[in-house]
Design an enzyme around this catalytic site. Structure first.
Site, mmCIF file in Angstrom:
data_model
loop_
_atom_site.group_PDB
_atom_site.id
_atom_site.type_symbol
_atom_site.label_atom_id
_atom_site.label_comp_id
_atom_site.label_asym_id
_atom_site.label_seq_id
_atom_site.Cartn_x
_atom_site.Cartn_y
_atom_site.Cartn_z
ATOM 1 N N ARG A 151 27.805 31.063 29.620
ATOM 2 C CA ARG A 151 28.313 31.190 30.990
ATOM 3 C C ARG A 151 27.130 31.370 31.930
ATOM 4 O O ARG A 151 26.281 32.228 31.687
ATOM 5 C CB ARG A 151 29.244 32.410 31.067
ATOM 6 C CG ARG A 151 29.987 32.517 32.381
ATOM 7 C CD ARG A 151 30.771 33.822 32.479
ATOM 8 N NE ARG A 151 29.956 34.874 33.067
ATOM 9 C CZ ARG A 151 30.436 36.022 33.575
ATOM 10 N NH1 ARG A 151 31.735 36.276 33.515
ATOM 11 N NH2 ARG A 151 29.634 36.920 34.094
ATOM 12 N N TYR B 156 28.069 39.150 42.417
ATOM 13 C CA TYR B 156 28.860 39.508 41.247
ATOM 14 C C TYR B 156 28.162 39.118 39.943
ATOM 15 O O TYR B 156 27.705 37.990 39.790
ATOM 16 C CB TYR B 156 30.235 38.801 41.297
ATOM 17 C CG TYR B 156 30.822 38.639 39.943
ATOM 18 C CD1 TYR B 156 31.307 39.754 39.274
ATOM 19 C CD2 TYR B 156 30.819 37.419 39.281
ATOM 20 C CE1 TYR B 156 31.791 39.639 37.987
ATOM 21 C CE2 TYR B 156 31.301 37.295 38.006
ATOM 22 C CZ TYR B 156 31.790 38.409 37.355
ATOM 23 O OH TYR B 156 32.252 38.304 36.091
ATOM 24 N N ASP C 74 32.196 31.654 35.985
ATOM 25 C CA ASP C 74 33.236 32.577 36.458
ATOM 26 C C ASP C 74 33.146 32.691 37.978
ATOM 27 O O ASP C 74 32.117 33.112 38.510
ATOM 28 C CB ASP C 74 33.014 33.950 35.802
ATOM 29 C CG ASP C 74 34.161 34.914 36.035
ATOM 30 O OD1 ASP C 74 35.056 34.606 36.852
ATOM 31 O OD2 ASP C 74 34.156 35.992 35.393
ATOM 32 N N HIS D 97 35.332 34.456 39.740
ATOM 33 C CA HIS D 97 35.842 35.777 40.073
ATOM 34 C C HIS D 97 36.790 35.763 41.265
ATOM 35 O O HIS D 97 36.739 36.646 42.133
ATOM 36 C CB HIS D 97 34.684 36.768 40.286
ATOM 37 C CG HIS D 97 34.809 37.920 39.363
ATOM 38 N ND1 HIS D 97 35.308 39.129 39.770
ATOM 39 C CD2 HIS D 97 34.585 38.033 38.043
ATOM 40 C CE1 HIS D 97 35.354 39.939 38.743
ATOM 41 N NE2 HIS D 97 34.918 39.296 37.678
ATOM 42 N N GLU E 215 36.351 29.625 35.313
ATOM 43 C CA GLU E 215 37.165 30.831 35.128
ATOM 44 C C GLU E 215 37.525 31.457 36.471
ATOM 45 O O GLU E 215 36.680 31.543 37.367
ATOM 46 C CB GLU E 215 36.332 31.807 34.289
ATOM 47 C CG GLU E 215 36.939 33.176 34.151
ATOM 48 C CD GLU E 215 36.053 34.093 33.332
ATOM 49 O OE1 GLU E 215 35.254 33.595 32.500
ATOM 50 O OE2 GLU E 215 36.147 35.316 33.525
ATOM 51 N N GLU F 111 42.246 37.432 32.763
ATOM 52 C CA GLU F 111 41.661 38.690 32.269
ATOM 53 C C GLU F 111 42.311 39.933 32.866
ATOM 54 O O GLU F 111 42.220 41.010 32.286
ATOM 55 C CB GLU F 111 40.133 38.697 32.468
ATOM 56 C CG GLU F 111 39.689 38.736 33.908
ATOM 57 C CD GLU F 111 38.167 38.699 34.052
ATOM 58 O OE1 GLU F 111 37.531 37.827 33.442
ATOM 59 O OE2 GLU F 111 37.621 39.549 34.761
ATOM 60 N N ARG G 237 43.134 33.826 29.315
ATOM 61 C CA ARG G 237 42.082 34.814 29.038
ATOM 62 C C ARG G 237 42.595 36.248 28.907
ATOM 63 O O ARG G 237 41.853 37.204 29.103
ATOM 64 C CB ARG G 237 41.011 34.722 30.141
ATOM 65 C CG ARG G 237 40.262 33.402 30.029
ATOM 66 C CD ARG G 237 39.097 33.298 30.965
ATOM 67 N NE ARG G 237 38.453 34.554 31.254
ATOM 68 C CZ ARG G 237 37.619 35.180 30.425
ATOM 69 N NH1 ARG G 237 37.313 34.645 29.271
ATOM 70 N NH2 ARG G 237 37.086 36.328 30.784
ATOM 71 N N GLU H 32 34.688 35.283 24.796
ATOM 72 C CA GLU H 32 33.583 35.783 25.635
ATOM 73 C C GLU H 32 32.866 36.908 24.884
ATOM 74 O O GLU H 32 33.496 37.740 24.241
ATOM 75 C CB GLU H 32 34.146 36.303 26.964
ATOM 76 C CG GLU H 32 33.086 36.765 27.941
ATOM 77 C CD GLU H 32 33.681 37.253 29.264
ATOM 78 O OE1 GLU H 32 34.857 37.666 29.282
ATOM 79 O OE2 GLU H 32 32.957 37.214 30.272
ATOM 80 N N TRP I 110 37.779 41.026 44.320
ATOM 81 C CA TRP I 110 36.784 41.318 43.298
ATOM 82 C C TRP I 110 37.268 40.731 42.000
ATOM 83 O O TRP I 110 38.435 40.761 41.667
ATOM 84 C CB TRP I 110 36.553 42.826 43.151
ATOM 85 C CG TRP I 110 35.826 43.094 41.885
ATOM 86 C CD1 TRP I 110 36.348 43.613 40.730
ATOM 87 C CD2 TRP I 110 34.443 42.802 41.591
ATOM 88 N NE1 TRP I 110 35.393 43.658 39.750
ATOM 89 C CE2 TRP I 110 34.220 43.169 40.255
ATOM 90 C CE3 TRP I 110 33.397 42.260 42.339
ATOM 91 C CZ2 TRP I 110 32.982 43.005 39.627
ATOM 92 C CZ3 TRP I 110 32.166 42.109 41.715
ATOM 93 C CH2 TRP I 110 31.962 42.474 40.384
HETATM 94 O O1 EZ4 Z 1 34.331 41.849 36.105
HETATM 95 O O2 EZ4 Z 1 35.513 43.225 33.072
HETATM 96 O O3 EZ4 Z 1 34.618 37.652 32.636
HETATM 97 N N1 EZ4 Z 1 34.313 38.771 32.837
HETATM 98 C C1 EZ4 Z 1 34.493 39.481 33.955
HETATM 99 C C2 EZ4 Z 1 34.164 40.965 33.895
HETATM 100 C C3 EZ4 Z 1 34.958 41.804 34.863
HETATM 101 C C4 EZ4 Z 1 35.109 43.234 34.398
HETATM 102 C C5 EZ4 Z 1 36.142 43.977 35.225
HETATM 103 O O4 EZ4 Z 1 36.439 45.210 34.654
HETATM 104 O O5 EZ4 Z 1 34.903 38.922 34.950
HETATM 105 O O6 EZ4 Z 1 32.805 41.191 34.026
HETATM 106 CO CO CO Z 2 35.837 37.018 34.415
#
Ligand code: EZ4
Ligand code: CO
Length: 405
Positions: A147, A159, A212, A214, A238, A264, A285, A341, A405
């Site tokens: 990743r 992030y 990712d 996010h 992701e 997630e 996920r 992961e 976030w």
């Molecule tokens: O930010 O698990 O893919 N992994 C992620 C993580 C999340 C944290 C949040 O608690 O996006 O790093």
């Molecule tokens: Co993630």
């Protein structure tokens, strides 16, 4: 095999973990992970006050009935706190059943579908060259999937990028109030295409690449990103956009063939039902710890398999080694496993607290034949690592608007 006692621990071997130990009258015990990053004490109290007393004296073998009892029976279904508590009890009961049978949990699920579990590692850098240096190291260490995340020029903190911290434990383990990060979609778009263009040029084509987002983008921005990254052949993108409104992914899907992954933060099968059933995603996920344990993930895996959706469980540092063990047993069994992961086997303190029997070699995880989950929790060591309040950051747009976030 009556349940005699349920112990709950909140420890910080560098970052917080909530651990459950279910002890039976015959002496067999099982362990489970209930870590809910930044809300650890809520789950611990919920378990101690509202779950443990109801389970004493019940048969540890009744995994399904106890799951239903804690889900349907409480009236307040779903929810992150509730489902993390159910998850930990469920994992511990599978651990107990395996130990009682003398079999590893994957055998109880139906046996192995593959030799090992393919992992993807994280390369996070302060700039593109730094990210790709790290990716190259991971590739040389045998990882088949990586990743890539890179700091965004013009933004103070990004992030997932470690800055001056040496690892994720240090990044996430010591923030007594939520820090703040900035987001600008425009600045991100100016960087991310180059990241993947340079990655393919430098790393070649025989490594899977992932990314990712996010949940920082709107659906149409995600569609644009998908099209931009299509030439670089990602394994998946992701958390491109939020999907509380699961129809959001229709918008992305209409425009791009980039494979999509999400889940997630999901707590139940209902959070991903439409996404799976309408074939709007390619990887789901969900984490055993946050979506109700092995019982739930098995059900989601079977449902997802009907729609060609593969399992790619969350593997962040805030999931304990017990969750990693639970995922590994599910992953080695699930016919529709995709990828896991992986951020390492934990720091020294965490390895003192959790004894893991899974081995990692050449980017693959191998499950041992130890009965149960094959992971143990050292109660004596727990006292050395008391809980420390710690939070994830929050994210704001440059004008101060609170963002995802
Ligand atoms: O930010 O698990 O893919 N992994 C992620 C993580 C999340 C944290 C949040 O608690 O996006 O790093
Ligand atoms: Co993630």
């Amino acid at each position: 095999m009556k349940i005699k006692q349920i112990k709950v621990f909140v420890c910080s071997p560098g970052r917080n973990f909530v651990t459950v130990k279910v002890i039976t009258e015959c002496g067999i015990y099982g362990v489970g992970d209930a870590t809910l990053n930044g809300r650890e004490q809520a789950v611990a109290t919920y378990l101690q006050e509202h779950v443990a007393p109801c389970l004493i004296g019940r048969s540890a073998h009744d995994i399904e009935d106890i799951w239903q009892y804690l889900y349907r029976g409480v009236y307040w279904r779903k929810g992150a706190v509730n489902m993390a508590a159910i998850a930990a009890i469920d994992m511990a009961l599978w651990d107990i059943k395996g130990k009682a049978a003398g079999l590893p949990v994957y055998q109880l699920l139906g046996g192995k579908s593959r030799k090992g579990v393919t992992l993807y590692a994280h390369a996070n850098g302060e700039n593109i060259a730094d990210t790709l240096d790290k990716a190259e190291q991971l590739k040389n260490a045998g990882f088949k999937a990586i990743r890539l995340q890179s700091a965004i020029p013009g933004l103070a903190v990004t992030y997932g990028v470690l800055g001056d911290k040496k690892d994720y434990f240090e990044l996430q383990g010591n923030r007594p109030l939520p820090p703040e990060e900035e987001w600008s979609t425009q600045k991100y778009f100016a960087m991310v295409g180059d990241l993947f263009a340079q990655a393919r040029a430098r790393l070649g084509n025989d490594v899977e690449l992932l990314h990712d987002v996010h949940s920082r983008l709107t659906p149409i921005e995600s569609a644009r990103l998908g099209k931009m990254l299509e030439p670089y052949n990602l394994m998946f993108l992701e958390d491109a956009s939020m999907a509380e409104n699961q129809d959001n992914y229709q918008v992305i899907r209409q425009h791009t063939t980039i494979p999509l992954a999400i889940g997630e933060t999901y707590n139940t099968i209902w959070d991903c039902k439409d996404l799976i059933q309408n074939q709007l995603i390619d990887y789901i996920r969900v984490a055993a710890t946050h979506a109700g344990g092995i019982t739930s993930l098995r059900r989601i895996a079977d449902f997802a398999s009907l729609y060609n959706v593969k399992m790619a469980p969350h593997g962040a540092p805030d999931l304990s080694p017990i969750c990693f063990a639970a995922h590994s047993h599910l992953n080695i069994w699930a016919p529709n496993f995709g990828i896991q992961e992986f951020v390492g086997l934990g720091n020294e303190q965490s390895q003192q607290l959790f004894q893991q029997s899974i081995t990692v070699e050449n980017g693959m995880a191998y499950v041992s034949d130890a009965p149960g989950l094959g992971v143990d929790f050292n109660e004596e060591a727990a006292e050395q690592f008391p809980y420390k309040r710690s939070y994830l950051p929050v994210s704001r747009l440059e004008d101060g608007t609170l963002w995802n976030w």
